[in-house]
Design an enzyme around this catalytic site. Structure first.
Site, short mmCIF file in Angstrom:
data_model
loop_
_atom_site.label_atom_id
_atom_site.label_comp_id
_atom_site.label_asym_id
_atom_site.label_seq_id
_atom_site.Cartn_x
_atom_site.Cartn_y
_atom_site.Cartn_z
N CYS A 226 11.59 32.61 47.97
CA CYS A 226 10.41 32.07 48.64
C CYS A 226 9.31 31.73 47.63
O CYS A 226 8.19 31.41 48.03
CB CYS A 226 9.88 33.07 49.68
SG CYS A 226 9.37 34.65 48.97
N ASP B 161 18.55 37.34 46.80
CA ASP B 161 17.41 36.86 47.60
C ASP B 161 16.28 37.87 47.45
O ASP B 161 15.99 38.64 48.37
CB ASP B 161 17.83 36.71 49.06
CG ASP B 161 16.71 36.18 49.94
OD1 ASP B 161 15.70 35.70 49.39
OD2 ASP B 161 16.84 36.26 51.17
N CYS C 151 -2.56 28.08 58.29
CA CYS C 151 -2.08 26.73 57.98
C CYS C 151 -3.03 26.06 57.00
O CYS C 151 -4.25 26.15 57.14
CB CYS C 151 -1.97 25.89 59.25
SG CYS C 151 -0.68 26.43 60.39
N CYS D 138 -8.68 29.14 60.67
CA CYS D 138 -7.53 30.04 60.52
C CYS D 138 -6.84 29.78 59.19
O CYS D 138 -6.55 28.63 58.83
CB CYS D 138 -6.57 29.83 61.67
SG CYS D 138 -5.02 30.75 61.51
N CYS E 32 -3.84 21.79 66.04
CA CYS E 32 -4.35 23.10 66.47
C CYS E 32 -5.88 23.15 66.41
O CYS E 32 -6.48 22.77 65.40
CB CYS E 32 -3.77 24.19 65.58
SG CYS E 32 -4.31 25.86 66.03
#
Length: 409
Positions: free
Chosen positions: A367, A341, A71, A68, A62
């Site tokens: 997560c 969850d 990522c 950015c 990218c």
């Protein structure tokens, strides 16, 4: 002052870690085995030059990478990337003294993320920036391409930015949650400016011209050209505006497969933090389910989907804040299996009730490896054992990882 350092490892947020005077130095975008020159010897030091390059370094796909903040790890080769993500889970469980069997990472492919939250804000000179925030900054990096989101979103970045500019406040940021659904793009804007009638008409016309499925602004539905639907197993669900969804469908399927196999013999299942029914509706294909969730619109979506799927077994539900009022061990006595969850904070209070219960099987989805390991520690101390922990990647090239832990008493 420029200093040469040797990178020893990757830190928990994907930065290279070196040591100077016994203290850690975090170097963005540096990889283990590299020698780099950094601008200063502070705790966080910007890399200036790579003197020795790791063979596991690759060219980021990218053009926005490095600016950015979406990522962290596009420069990382696949083998190192997988070790890093699995290592986050291994380290989290080790920190709790748990010798759990950790599986290999279940990967995800580029261009598969169906849900993303973008930011937009006015800039000097009448300009407008739309994209993701810069690393550790409030500055928005304008996006022209994105290799993470599905093509249905990536191809519409310009149109999404134009829409955001129509609804942005004079000061501050508008947040635009974009979800790719079977009916088209579902858009939910928060912190938008107050729209007058002329602006409302312009926004409505633009949304219709761009063929967006639905647009809500600050909770108000501006247009719904088509009902947005997502598949949950064999059931179609209409998520509420801006609703939480698992980011990548293949990752959701992998999580669901683990949970369903573990609870296959359970006839009465409790699903805690159930959301729109991501797991409850799948579990109901062979078990009776009671779903607990604090968000009323999510429960309404679950109930509507259940009523439209008569072949499923009964799914009862209860609106409940599980942080303030967890399901008690006494209440859990009527179930022979459970799953949870929770958000990133985990489910500490609920885990203590699980630990006091006699539930034979529990599946935990998270997560956040740190809070998952903490909750599993509580369960193990209460008499459970961890059968397996599976890291699942659905936050590609970031330092985040999902995991599913399966436990039995």
């Amino acid at each position: 002052m420029r200093t040469e350092v040797a990178i020893e490892a990757l830190g928990a947020k994907g930065d290279g870690v070196a040591r100077l005077g016994g203290e850690p130095v975090f170097v963005p975008f540096a990889l283990p085995g590299e020698r780099v020159v950094v601008e200063s010897a502070g705790a966080r030091s910007a890399p200036v030059e790579i003197l020795e390059r790791s063979p596991e370094r690759q060219e980021p796909p990218c053009p926005h990478f490095g600016a950015c903040g979406g990522c962290d790890l596009q420069h990382t080769g696949d083998a190192l990337y997988r070790r890093f993500k699995r290592g986050l889970v291994v380290d989290a469980f080790a920190s709790q003294g748990l010798e759990a069997p950790i599986a290999e990472l279940v990967p995800c492919r580029p261009a598969t993320r169906r849900r993303a939250v973008f930011a937009g804000a006015r800039t000097g000179g009448g300009g407008f920036a739309f994209g993701f925030h810069e690393r550790r900054s409030e500055r928005i990096v304008p996006l022209h391409v994105c290799h993470v989101v599905v093509p249905a979103i990536a191809a519409r970045l310009e149109a999404l930015g134009r829409l955001a500019s129509l609804i942005a406040p004079r000061r501050g940021e508008v947040r635009l949650t974009v979800t790719a659904t079977d009916g088209g793009l579902d858009l939910a804007a928060a912190d938008a400016g107050k729209l007058d009638e002329r602006q409302r008409r312009n926004v409505l016309s633009f949304a219709l011209a761009q063929d967006f499925a639905r647009l809500t602004v600050n909770g108000e539905t501006i247009v719904e050209a088509r009902r947005p639907r997502v598949a949950v197993g064999t059931v179609a669900v209409e998520p509420p505006p801006g609703a939480f969804l698992q980011a990548v469908p293949s990752a959701e399927d992998a999580m669901a497969k683990l949970v369903l196999e573990h609870l296959a013999k359970s006839k009465q299942v409790a699903d805690l933090f159930a959301g729109i029914g991501t797991f409850a509706l799948r579990l109901a294909e062979r078990s009776t389910v009671r779903a607990y969730e604090s968000d009323a619109p999510a429960l309404a979506a679950l109930d509507k989907a259940r009523r439209a799927a008569p072949k499923l077994r009964p799914v009862a539900f209860e609106r409940r804040d599980l942080f303030r009022r967890p399901v008690t061990a006494k209440e859990l006595a009527s179930f022979d299996g459970a799953m949870f969850d929770p958000p990133r904070a985990g489910a500490e209070a609920q885990s203590r009730e699980f630990a006091a219960s006699k539930l034979p099987r529990i599946a935990a989805v998270s997560c956040n490896p740190a809070t998952l390991a903490r909750d599993c520690r509580i369960l193990v101390d209460g008499g459970y054992r961890v059968l397996s922990v599976t890291p699942i990647d659905q936050f590609l090239w970031s330092h985040h990882v999902e995991a599913v832990a399966l436990l039995e008493r």
